[in-house]
Design a protein around this motif. Structure first.
Motif: not given
Length: 525
Positions: A331, A459-460, A462, A464, A469, A473, A476, A490, A492
């Protein structure tokens, strides 16, 4: 003339003392002058060696515990009223008044506090090196129980009688602490500045005096202090079970400190905090590696953290690609400033109001309900900050602003947006670009790409809490099409909130070991 009387009805239901409340009755000779609610704050002798300049905070709570001062800086506590004002050369013998001239939250002025029974406390933030209410040396009063009625015009007297002590965390066989003077930061700030860190030693460290270990640099969430290693190693914790397991990979953990002159320094070089990144890689890490028998090679260093720590782990890997061998980030704070939480700093005109004209959320819960808005959160920091500005608060937005923004002619961080209106200043945006991690990667990928291949893991959730997040995106999108390939990972978490991490502590350590012990250079001697 004014007639003063002592408020009657001393409350005996609690051990907390009733503050001295002086009621000023308005007589016919003072028509047109409304009653004034104010707090008069003094300081007990012997607490300071000289008068200090800082921020005086008044906290008014409907309950005595926890102490009102512990609610400072927490926008979720809407049942607590906080007011702040600057104080110059404050010391014993001086009296400072907090009245309607002070700004507040959740109400703007002291006269707007509803009449009722409250518990009040004053805090004097003056420590210039650790901008936190609980910094060593800061002063506070006892908690007093009072009846307040702005319509009556009370004057409440509070005395600062206590100082927050110096930090003396206890060491154990596995947990150690280091404090070193940073010559780089001291030269920047023109006064002694110290780097503090916690160290966790591996199992069997004392019984294997010839063995050397890789280094895991860990960064906690916003403002997490180096003393957090004591909680990590507390009996029964998940971390301790993983760290002390017989089959646990052996490494040394270095926990950075999330406190500095403008809040969390984010461990990178900046115009306001100074060369924190260089101080870390040139002073603190070499000291720790020498002192605790680390291998001391780039291939034997990894980074990890969550939230603030996630951003810092990625930033250090990106800014110092030849120093570290991989970053694990959960996060992370906004890694693309087109989505700085919900603000696009390059296109939006206002931080507090979105393009549809509505108040912009700053945090949400897992159901999507707004926990607090940008305007409200920044007002909390305006109350804490010198000059009534979040830029000097030491809070979350103040820390970002100090780390990413320019330094003004007055020596203070220049705010990205007006503290009161939220209007974004275009000239300041240019300085922020050097900390937009996606932009840094995009502009420098021909050089950075080969050095970072396979080293970025994120890691995050979706959902958050802080919409982090959205920036992931965007990052990424770049990493997927990067040439040479990034080979970044990555992951989610559907319906997951802030600080979700897709692996356990045990699994994380094994991932690190797979990288540390399979790189070309030797890992153990």
């Amino acid at each position: 003339m004014l007639r003063a009387t002592i408020a009657a009805g001393v409350l005996r239901r609690t051990a907390i003392p009733l503050a001295l409340v002086v009621v000023f009755a308005i007589t016919s000779g003072l028509r047109g002058h409304p009653p004034v609610l104010r707090f008069e704050v003094t300081m007990a002798p012997g607490l300071l060696d000289a008068p200090r300049t800082g921020r005086l905070l008044l906290v008014i709570s409907s309950r005595p515990e926890p102490e009102p001062r512990f609610a400072i800086g927490h926008p979720e506590r809407r049942d607590v009223f906080v007011f702040g004002r600057d104080v110059r050369d404050f010391g014993p013998g001086h009296r400072t008044v907090v009245d309607d001239a002070a700004i507040g939250v959740p109400v703007e002025r002291l006269s707007q506090v509803p009449a009722g029974e409250y518990f009040v406390q004053a805090v004097f933030m003056w420590n210039p090196d650790i901008r936190r209410p609980d910094a060593p040396g800061n002063l506070y009063s006892a908690v007093h129980r009072v009846r307040l009625d702005p319509a009556r015009g009370d004057a409440v007297r509070l005395e600062l009688t206590r100082a927050i002590p110096e930090e003396t965390p206890p060491e154990t066989e596995q947990v150690k602490f280091v404090t070193i003077r940073s010559e780089l930061l001291s030269a920047f700030h023109n006064r002694p500045i110290y780097l503090r860190a916690g160290v966790i030693l591996p199992r069997d460290y004392a019984r294997e005096p010839e063995r050397r270990y890789p280094l895991r640099v860990h960064i906690g969430g916003f403002g997490t202090r180096y003393t957090h290693v004591l909680r990590l190693m507390a009996e029964g914790s998940e971390f301790r079970r993983a760290w002390m397991a017989e089959d646990a990979p052996r490494m040394i953990l270095l926990h950075l400190d999330g406190a500095g002159p403008y809040g969390d320094p984010y461990s990178v070089n900046s115009a306001n905090n100074g060369p924190y990144g260089d101080a870390l890689v040139r002073e603190l890490i070499p000291y720790v590696e020498r002192t605790f028998r680390a291998i001391g090679q780039p291939e034997a260093r990894v980074l990890d953290g969550g939230s603030t720590g996630g951003w810092v782990a990625l930033a250090l890997q990106i800014f110092y690609p030849d120093v570290f061998n991989g970053a694990w980030a959960a996060c992370p704070d906004s890694v693309d400033f087109r989505a700085f939480q919900l603000i696009n700093i390059y296109e939006d005109e206002n931080a507090y109001v979105n393009r549809y004209g509505f108040e912009r959320p700053s945090a949400r819960d897992l159901r999507g309900d707004v926990r607090f808005t940008m305007r409200y959160e920044c007002q909390m920091e305006n109350v804490m900050g010198l000059g009534d500005s979040y830029a000097m608060s030491g809070g979350q937005w103040g820390s970002w602003n100090a780390a990413y923004g320019p330094r003004g002619a007055d020596g203070r961080p220049v705010p990205l947006w007006d503290p009161k209106t939220g209007r974004i200043t275009r000239e300041v945006v240019e300085h922020w670009k050097q900390y937009d991690l996606r932009l840094v990667l995009e502009r420098n990928w021909p050089t950075l790409g080969p050095k970072l291949r396979g080293k970025l893991r994120i890691w995050v959730g979706e959902a958050d809490d802080y919409f982090l997040n959205n920036a992931v995106y965007l990052l990424e999108e770049f990493l997927k099409q990067a040439d040479p390939p990034a080979d970044a990972r990555i992951v989610y978490g559907p319906r997951r909130g802030h600080c979700w991490r897709g692996v356990s502590e045990r699994e994380l350590m094994r991932e690190m070991a797979c990288l540390l012990y399979t790189s070309p250079s030797p890992r153990d001697s």
